[in-house]
Scaffold this motif. Structure first.
Motif, mmCIF file in Angstrom:
data_model
loop_
_atom_site.group_PDB
_atom_site.id
_atom_site.type_symbol
_atom_site.label_atom_id
_atom_site.label_comp_id
_atom_site.label_asym_id
_atom_site.label_seq_id
_atom_site.Cartn_x
_atom_site.Cartn_y
_atom_site.Cartn_z
ATOM 1 N N ALA A 16 0.880 -1.039 -0.115
ATOM 2 C CA ALA A 16 0.031 0.127 -0.162
ATOM 3 C C ALA A 16 0.626 1.198 0.092
ATOM 4 N N PRO A 17 0.394 2.400 -0.639
ATOM 5 C CA PRO A 17 1.294 3.540 -0.468
ATOM 6 C C PRO A 17 1.336 4.170 0.670
ATOM 7 N N ALA A 18 2.619 4.603 1.140
ATOM 8 C CA ALA A 18 2.876 5.065 2.392
ATOM 9 C C ALA A 18 2.455 6.378 2.647
ATOM 10 N N GLU A 19 2.357 6.889 3.821
ATOM 11 C CA GLU A 19 1.885 8.369 4.335
ATOM 12 C C GLU A 19 3.327 9.075 4.222
ATOM 13 N N PRO A 20 2.952 10.562 3.980
ATOM 14 C CA PRO A 20 4.180 11.485 4.077
ATOM 15 C C PRO A 20 4.518 11.614 5.474
ATOM 16 N N VAL A 21 6.050 11.723 5.973
ATOM 17 C CA VAL A 21 6.126 11.964 7.109
ATOM 18 C C VAL A 21 5.997 13.521 7.383
ATOM 19 N N THR A 22 5.377 13.678 8.674
ATOM 20 C CA THR A 22 4.876 15.000 9.168
ATOM 21 C C THR A 22 5.500 15.344 10.341
ATOM 22 N N GLU A 23 6.124 14.839 11.279
ATOM 23 C CA GLU A 23 6.810 14.820 12.382
ATOM 24 C C GLU A 23 8.155 14.728 12.344
ATOM 25 N N PHE A 24 8.897 15.707 12.308
ATOM 26 C CA PHE A 24 10.533 15.495 12.484
ATOM 27 C C PHE A 24 10.940 15.652 13.819
ATOM 28 N N ASP A 25 11.081 14.730 14.677
ATOM 29 C CA ASP A 25 11.025 14.848 16.053
ATOM 30 C C ASP A 25 12.217 13.573 16.571
ATOM 31 N N GLU A 26 12.316 13.211 17.682
ATOM 32 C CA GLU A 26 13.261 12.390 18.227
ATOM 33 C C GLU A 26 12.684 10.937 18.006
ATOM 34 N N GLU A 27 11.455 10.753 17.681
ATOM 35 C CA GLU A 27 11.017 9.690 17.430
ATOM 36 C C GLU A 27 11.446 9.147 15.916
ATOM 37 N N LEU A 28 11.297 10.008 15.236
ATOM 38 C CA LEU A 28 11.885 9.905 13.741
ATOM 39 C C LEU A 28 13.447 9.728 13.651
ATOM 40 N N ARG A 29 14.270 10.443 14.457
ATOM 41 C CA ARG A 29 15.402 10.108 14.464
ATOM 42 C C ARG A 29 16.026 8.720 15.052
ATOM 43 N N ARG A 30 15.237 8.286 15.966
ATOM 44 C CA ARG A 30 15.443 6.834 16.541
ATOM 45 C C ARG A 30 15.083 5.698 15.350
ATOM 46 N N LEU A 31 14.108 6.112 14.549
ATOM 47 C CA LEU A 31 13.435 5.014 13.844
ATOM 48 C C LEU A 31 14.662 5.108 12.243
ATOM 49 N N VAL A 32 15.034 6.226 11.954
ATOM 50 C CA VAL A 32 16.062 6.087 11.116
ATOM 51 C C VAL A 32 17.252 5.505 11.515
ATOM 52 N N ALA A 33 17.816 5.956 12.928
ATOM 53 C CA ALA A 33 19.070 5.108 13.107
ATOM 54 C C ALA A 33 18.679 3.438 13.368
ATOM 55 N N ASP A 34 17.563 3.112 13.867
ATOM 56 C CA ASP A 34 17.205 1.625 13.833
ATOM 57 C C ASP A 34 17.084 1.079 12.478
ATOM 58 N N MET A 35 16.656 1.820 11.345
ATOM 59 C CA MET A 35 16.678 1.623 10.181
ATOM 60 C C MET A 35 18.117 1.286 9.549
ATOM 61 N N TYR A 36 18.945 2.162 9.828
ATOM 62 C CA TYR A 36 20.433 2.056 9.331
ATOM 63 C C TYR A 36 21.049 0.725 9.970
#
Length: 188
Positions: A16-36
């Motif tokens: 399914a198509p993904a939704e745009p990112v709207t919150e640029f916060d610490e949760e997003l930073r943690r997600l990106v670090a976990d994805m790396y």
């Protein structure tokens, strides 16, 4: 940081198509670090939000080219422009592709040789990358994930039937399937 489970073909978030990112916060930073960390543990050269069960328009990438130049980053809310894809069959060696959401298998797929990626980074700062070759392929593959498309969906015959047989044999193609990099041993 944590290594996240990677969803396997058949999981609804992958289709399914993904939704745009709207919150640029610490949760997003943690997600990106976990994805790396997950991408590196898999190992892979790219990983999109939907592949870790997050229905957001972002992906990470990490690839070192033949000149030992590392291309590593995150693309949030990306837009991708590609050159027309050349006509003809894909080269079985030069245009082979795999996917962490269909682990252990690789198939030839023709992609555009060049792409322009426009996105924002973790701070919401816009950037643009002009890519050719494998980096352009990585961007196209990961961008497809954000539109609910797996590279399997683009495969021509006879590979379309081959991946379908593999999926059935392994019990994939249904919700609830995932694997854990560094823990699970998958056949392939």
């Amino acid at each position: 940081m944590a290594v996240l489970p990677i969803r396997i073909q058949g999981e609804p978030v992958l289709h399914a198509p993904a939704e745009p990112v709207t919150e640029f916060d610490e949760e997003l930073r943690r997600l990106v670090a976990d994805m790396y960390e997950t991408m590196d543990a898999a190992p892979g050269v790219g990983l999109a939000g939907p592949q870790v069960g997050v229905n957001k328009r972002l992906f990470v990438f990490g690839w070192t080219d033949e000149d030992d130049v590392e291309h590593r980053g995150v693309a949030i809310n990306p837009v991708l422009w590609i050159q027309p894809t050349p006509v003809g069959a894909a080269d079985d060696e030069e245009e082979i592709e795999g996917c962490l959401s269909f682990p252990g298998e690789r198939f030839p797929l023709r992609r555009s040789p060049a792409a322009i990626l426009r996105a924002v980074d973790l701070d919401g700062k816009p950037f643009e990358i002009e890519a050719e070759g494998w980096l352009a392929r990585i961007f196209q593959h990961e961008y497809d994930h954000l539109d609910g498309i797996l590279y399997l969906d683009r495969l021509p015959r006879p590979f379309d039937k081959e991946w379908s047989k593999i999926s059935k044999k392994r019990g994939w193609g249904v919700p609830g399937q995932a694997w854990q990099p560094g823990v699970d041993q998958l056949e392939g």
